[in-house]
Write a protein that holds these residues in place. Structure first.
Motif, PDB file in Angstrom:
ATOM      1  N   ARG A 149     103.762-117.013 -50.862  1.00 28.83           N
ATOM      2  CA  ARG A 149     102.846-118.174 -50.812  1.00 28.83           C
ATOM      3  C   ARG A 149     101.407-117.746 -51.093  1.00 28.83           C
ATOM      4  O   ARG A 149     100.454-118.393 -50.666  1.00 28.83           O
ATOM      5  N   ARG A 150     101.243-116.658 -51.827  1.00 30.04           N
ATOM      6  CA  ARG A 150      99.919-116.196 -52.262  1.00 30.04           C
ATOM      7  C   ARG A 150      99.820-116.389 -53.771  1.00 30.04           C
ATOM      8  O   ARG A 150     100.781-116.165 -54.506  1.00 30.04           O
ATOM      9  N   GLU A 151      98.639-116.777 -54.233  1.00 26.31           N
ATOM     10  CA  GLU A 151      98.452-116.958 -55.674  1.00 26.31           C
ATOM     11  C   GLU A 151      98.549-115.634 -56.406  1.00 26.31           C
ATOM     12  O   GLU A 151      97.958-114.639 -55.989  1.00 26.31           O
ATOM     13  N   LEU A 152      99.308-115.640 -57.472  1.00 29.90           N
ATOM     14  CA  LEU A 152      99.346-114.496 -58.364  1.00 29.90           C
ATOM     15  C   LEU A 152      98.137-114.603 -59.292  1.00 29.90           C
ATOM     16  O   LEU A 152      97.881-115.661 -59.850  1.00 29.90           O
ATOM     17  N   GLU A 153      97.390-113.520 -59.439  1.00 28.26           N
ATOM     18  CA  GLU A 153      96.138-113.567 -60.205  1.00 28.26           C
ATOM     19  C   GLU A 153      96.086-112.481 -61.265  1.00 28.26           C
ATOM     20  O   GLU A 153      95.194-111.654 -61.286  1.00 28.26           O
ATOM     21  N   GLY A 154      97.074-112.489 -62.142  1.00 31.93           N
ATOM     22  CA  GLY A 154      97.047-111.572 -63.273  1.00 31.93           C
ATOM     23  C   GLY A 154      98.095-110.483 -63.165  1.00 31.93           C
ATOM     24  O   GLY A 154      98.499-110.072 -62.071  1.00 31.93           O
ATOM     25  N   MET A 155      98.544-110.019 -64.349  1.00 39.96           N
ATOM     26  CA  MET A 155      99.519-108.936 -64.433  1.00 39.96           C
ATOM     27  C   MET A 155      99.130-108.006 -65.578  1.00 39.96           C
ATOM     28  O   MET A 155      98.396-108.389 -66.493  1.00 39.96           O
ATOM     29  N   SER A 156      99.668-106.782 -65.511  1.00 39.61           N
ATOM     30  CA  SER A 156      99.422-105.812 -66.575  1.00 39.61           C
ATOM     31  C   SER A 156     100.574-104.817 -66.583  1.00 39.61           C
ATOM     32  O   SER A 156     101.099-104.458 -65.522  1.00 39.61           O
ATOM     33  N   VAL A 157     100.967-104.395 -67.771  1.00 38.98           N
ATOM     34  CA  VAL A 157     101.977-103.352 -67.911  1.00 38.98           C
ATOM     35  C   VAL A 157     101.313-102.113 -68.483  1.00 38.98           C
ATOM     36  O   VAL A 157     100.583-102.182 -69.474  1.00 38.98           O
ATOM     37  N   ASN A 158     101.554-100.980 -67.824  1.00 45.29           N
ATOM     38  CA  ASN A 158     101.047 -99.703 -68.319  1.00 45.29           C
ATOM     39  C   ASN A 158     102.178 -98.688 -68.228  1.00 45.29           C
ATOM     40  O   ASN A 158     102.576 -98.300 -67.122  1.00 45.29           O
ATOM     41  N   GLY A 159     102.731 -98.310 -69.384  1.00 46.93           N
ATOM     42  CA  GLY A 159     103.874 -97.410 -69.391  1.00 46.93           C
ATOM     43  C   GLY A 159     105.074 -98.073 -68.741  1.00 46.93           C
ATOM     44  O   GLY A 159     105.494 -99.165 -69.114  1.00 46.93           O
ATOM     45  N   SER A 160     105.624 -97.424 -67.728  1.00 44.29           N
ATOM     46  CA  SER A 160     106.808 -97.949 -67.046  1.00 44.29           C
ATOM     47  C   SER A 160     106.471 -98.771 -65.820  1.00 44.29           C
ATOM     48  O   SER A 160     107.353 -99.150 -65.051  1.00 44.29           O
ATOM     49  N   GLN A 161     105.188 -99.071 -65.611  1.00 40.73           N
ATOM     50  CA  GLN A 161     104.768 -99.747 -64.391  1.00 40.73           C
ATOM     51  C   GLN A 161     104.254-101.157 -64.666  1.00 40.73           C
ATOM     52  O   GLN A 161     103.501-101.388 -65.611  1.00 40.73           O
ATOM     53  N   LEU A 162     104.676-102.084 -63.807  1.00 40.06           N
ATOM     54  CA  LEU A 162     104.199-103.456 -63.830  1.00 40.06           C
ATOM     55  C   LEU A 162     103.227-103.637 -62.672  1.00 40.06           C
ATOM     56  O   LEU A 162     103.587-103.439 -61.507  1.00 40.06           O
TER      57      LEU A 162
ATOM     58  N   VAL B 135     100.749-121.170 -65.432  1.00 43.73           N
ATOM     59  CA  VAL B 135     100.870-119.730 -65.689  1.00 43.73           C
ATOM     60  C   VAL B 135      99.678-119.024 -65.052  1.00 43.73           C
ATOM     61  O   VAL B 135      98.531-119.412 -65.243  1.00 43.73           O
ATOM     62  N   GLN B 136      99.952-117.986 -64.278  1.00 40.16           N
ATOM     63  CA  GLN B 136      98.916-117.252 -63.557  1.00 40.16           C
ATOM     64  C   GLN B 136      98.730-115.828 -64.058  1.00 40.16           C
ATOM     65  O   GLN B 136      97.792-115.137 -63.646  1.00 40.16           O
ATOM     66  N   GLY B 137      99.629-115.375 -64.941  1.00 41.80           N
ATOM     67  CA  GLY B 137      99.504-114.027 -65.484  1.00 41.80           C
ATOM     68  C   GLY B 137     100.418-113.841 -66.669  1.00 41.80           C
ATOM     69  O   GLY B 137     101.508-114.446 -66.733  1.00 41.80           O
ATOM     70  N   PHE B 138      99.978-113.008 -67.616  1.00 39.19           N
ATOM     71  CA  PHE B 138     100.752-112.772 -68.832  1.00 39.19           C
ATOM     72  C   PHE B 138     100.537-111.324 -69.245  1.00 39.19           C
ATOM     73  O   PHE B 138      99.400-110.863 -69.349  1.00 39.19           O
ATOM     74  N   ALA B 139     101.643-110.599 -69.423  1.00 38.94           N
ATOM     75  CA  ALA B 139     101.548-109.177 -69.770  1.00 38.94           C
ATOM     76  C   ALA B 139     102.613-108.829 -70.795  1.00 38.94           C
ATOM     77  O   ALA B 139     103.611-109.549 -70.959  1.00 38.94           O
ATOM     78  N   TYR B 140     102.407-107.696 -71.477  1.00 30.75           N
ATOM     79  CA  TYR B 140     103.358-107.231 -72.481  1.00 30.75           C
ATOM     80  C   TYR B 140     103.534-105.727 -72.329  1.00 30.75           C
ATOM     81  O   TYR B 140     102.567-104.991 -72.119  1.00 30.75           O
ATOM     82  N   GLY B 141     104.787-105.273 -72.440  1.00 26.17           N
ATOM     83  CA  GLY B 141     105.052-103.845 -72.429  1.00 26.17           C
ATOM     84  C   GLY B 141     106.503-103.554 -72.713  1.00 26.17           C
ATOM     85  O   GLY B 141     107.400-104.317 -72.314  1.00 26.17           O
ATOM     86  N   ASN B 142     106.755-102.478 -73.433  1.00 22.10           N
ATOM     87  CA  ASN B 142     108.111-102.009 -73.708  1.00 22.10           C
ATOM     88  C   ASN B 142     108.977-103.073 -74.373  1.00 22.10           C
ATOM     89  O   ASN B 142     110.178-103.190 -74.093  1.00 22.10           O
ATOM     90  N   GLY B 143     108.331-103.876 -75.235  1.00 18.68           N
ATOM     91  CA  GLY B 143     109.074-104.897 -75.984  1.00 18.68           C
ATOM     92  C   GLY B 143     109.346-106.171 -75.229  1.00 18.68           C
ATOM     93  O   GLY B 143     110.096-107.031 -75.720  1.00 18.68           O
ATOM     94  N   ASN B 144     108.738-106.335 -74.040  1.00 17.38           N
ATOM     95  CA  ASN B 144     108.990-107.518 -73.223  1.00 17.38           C
ATOM     96  C   ASN B 144     107.689-108.193 -72.809  1.00 17.38           C
ATOM     97  O   ASN B 144     106.655-107.539 -72.636  1.00 17.38           O
ATOM     98  N   PHE B 145     107.772-109.512 -72.635  1.00 19.33           N
ATOM     99  CA  PHE B 145     106.685-110.279 -72.034  1.00 19.33           C
ATOM    100  C   PHE B 145     107.011-110.524 -70.569  1.00 19.33           C
ATOM    101  O   PHE B 145     108.184-110.724 -70.198  1.00 19.33           O
ATOM    102  N   TYR B 146     105.978-110.516 -69.742  1.00 20.70           N
ATOM    103  CA  TYR B 146     106.101-110.885 -68.335  1.00 20.70           C
ATOM    104  C   TYR B 146     105.183-112.080 -68.105  1.00 20.70           C
ATOM    105  O   TYR B 146     103.979-112.005 -68.371  1.00 20.70           O
TER     106      TYR B 146
END
Length: 504
Positions: free
Chosen positions: A475-488, A439-450
């Motif tokens: 083929r690039r490493e994902l390095e984190g995620m965040s949800v803010n309002g309607s945007q991922l 797992v390279q990133g974990f986010a929460y928003g609008n009732g959902n996990f990403y």
């Protein structure tokens, strides 16, 4: 050529460059020079910055430290004059000018306001984790190994308060470390049955990785000149919001110690109210690093921030005011971040610790000055060590637990009441999602996990129901995620690139 003519010619060249003969002479005679740059810590007051300094004092005032006090400040030399000691400073890797030594925080130890530990006899808190920075009489940051502490570790198995004293020469600080009196806080049970998951996906095959267009030896790691559009399956499109600087400091080999270099490895991100923050490390094996925040309301260009050392001076001054760099602090793996209006939160875990009864640290970092305000520890259960988490506001954390042996993911909601963090399992999903990527990133928003992996993002409802799988081919490493309002928001490595799409 006659000596008099040579002297006249040299004088003309130096004056045309804005440098006085007197200043050059003073530099050569009085300057103390370091082979590598030391890290300087700004104080609270504003001071003038000058073009040049001689033995008589500074000259050529042209700007103020108010634009630069929250940046990464470094210096390779200083001069003692009749009007005080002046340092030649670099900010975020760019040469700026000379400033009075009184600008720096001298003989100071900055620490968290307090520390609150969950009751857990299986864990001892390293008291140096509470330090933001330590400085000497010149305002130079000091290696934490040189700091004396009267309690190196505090076991959290017995409730009570311990006063911890820190000292370095004339600098002193005190922190109260409290062990909470509720053992049940750290003993929770998982009771939910996992819901049906996704078909197992496969990540990269082979060792080669991709990069942004210019992040390679062929293009000499030069700046990107145009934004990127990354198209995934099932309609998720990510577009460049910000290409970040390769370094927010002097680059490889120029810093005297690990505190100095800011970059080049990102691990986690958070975005809240257009304040974007990323954890940055000089080595993937470090547990200390920096958090760099960007005010996206002011840094509107997608590409300009890559060029801090070469952009126009007026632009740099504006950018530097809206880029903040934390001290070199304990961040753990630095992948689990979140933020509220006033704070950045970090779950500073040990990613090499597989599972077991250890507690984990939560850092509350002030956005105002990027320093640790408070530390808590938490534990869900003896067999629930968390590697990925995100924060929603000041009192809620969502944690992801993966049991690979049993093939499922659990989702936990931790709610803060006073200093206690109470955990409740809210969902679970069958499967391992991806066969060959952590797992390279974990986010929460609008009732959902990403949940992000390299080239894969999965969308799951709060109760664990599988909703969508988005596949990419970067083929690039994902390095984190965040949800803010309607945007991922999704961060990619090589080069560090913040992208944004729709969180539907």
């Amino acid at each position: 050529m006659k000596k008099s003519f040579k002297l006249a010619l040299l004088t003309f060249i130096l004056l045309a460059s804005g440098i006085s003969i007197e200043g050059v002479k003073a530099n050569s005679v009085n300057a103390k020079t370091y082979s590598k740059a030391v890290t300087k810590i700004a104080g609270s007051k504003n001071y003038s910055i000058y073009h040049r300094v001689s033995s008589k004092g500074p000259a050529g005032k042209f700007t103020s430290t108010k634009y630069f006090k929250y940046g990464q400040i470094q210096s390779k030399k200083y001069i003692s004059t009749k009007k005080g000691t002046y340092w030649d400073i670099y900010v975020d890797g760019r040469h700026v000018g000379w400033v009075n030594q009184n600008f720096f925080a001298r003989d100071k130890i900055s620490v968290a306001g307090d520390v609150s530990l969950v009751n857990n006899a299986e864990y001892s808190f390293n008291t140096k984790d509470a330090i933001n920075y330590v400085t000497d009489s010149k305002g130079t940051a000091i290696d934490l190994n040189k700091v004396s502490v009267d309690h190196a570790y505090i076991n959290s198995g017995k409730a009570g308060v311990t006063k911890v004293n820190y000292s370095y020469k004339k600098a002193h600080a005190l922190v109260n470390v409290t062990v909470r009196n509720n053992p049940a806080e750290a003993e929770n049970l998982a009771t939910l049955s996992p819901q049906k998951g996704f078909k197992l996906a496969t990540g990269w095959k082979g060792s080669s990785k991709g990069s942004s267009t210019n992040w390679n030896a062929v293009h000499h790691y030069t700046s990107e000149t145009r934004p990127n559009t990354i198209k995934g399956s099932n309609g998720l499109i990510l577009k460049t919001r910000l290409y970040q600087p390769r370094f927010v400091s002097l680059s490889y080999g120029q810093a005297a110690d690990a505190m100095g270099q800011v970059g080049v490895i990102p691990e986690g991100i958070t975005v809240n109210d257009n304040i974007f923050a990323a954890s940055m490390y000089s080595s993937s094996n470090d547990d200390h690093g920096h958090i760099v925040s960007y005010n996206l309301n002011h840094i509107k260009s997608k590409t300009a921030a890559q060029n801090l050392t070469t952009m126009k001076w007026s632009t740099f001054k504006s950018y530097a005011k809206h880029i903040k760099v934390s001290p070199y602090i304990k961040l753990g793996h630095g992948q689990a971040l979140g933020s509220s209006q006033d704070y950045i939160y970090v779950m500073a875990n040990n990613n090499k610790y597989s599972n077991g009864p250890q507690s984990e640290e939560i850092l509350q970092i002030r956005k105002s000055d990027m320093q640790i305000n408070k530390i808590w520890t938490f534990r869900i259960a003896t067999n629930r060590y968390i590697h990925n988490a995100t924060f929603v506001g000041d009192n809620t954390m969502y944690a992801l637990f993966h049991n690979g042996a049993h093939g499922y993911y659990e989702y936990w909601k931790l709610t803060r009441s006073g200093d206690e963090w109470h955990a409740q399992e809210v969902g679970a999903t069958q499967g391992n999602f991806v066969s060959n990527s952590p797992v390279q990133g974990f986010a929460y928003g609008n009732g959902n996990f990403y949940i992000g992996f390299n080239d894969h993002i999965f969308k799951v409802s709060e109760n664990g129901q599988a909703k969508a799988h988005y596949k990419f081919n970067t083929r690039r490493e994902l390095e984190g995620m965040s949800v803010n309002g309607s945007q991922l928001y999704v961060e990619f490595a090589q080069r560090s690139e913040l992208t944004v799409g729709k969180a539907d």
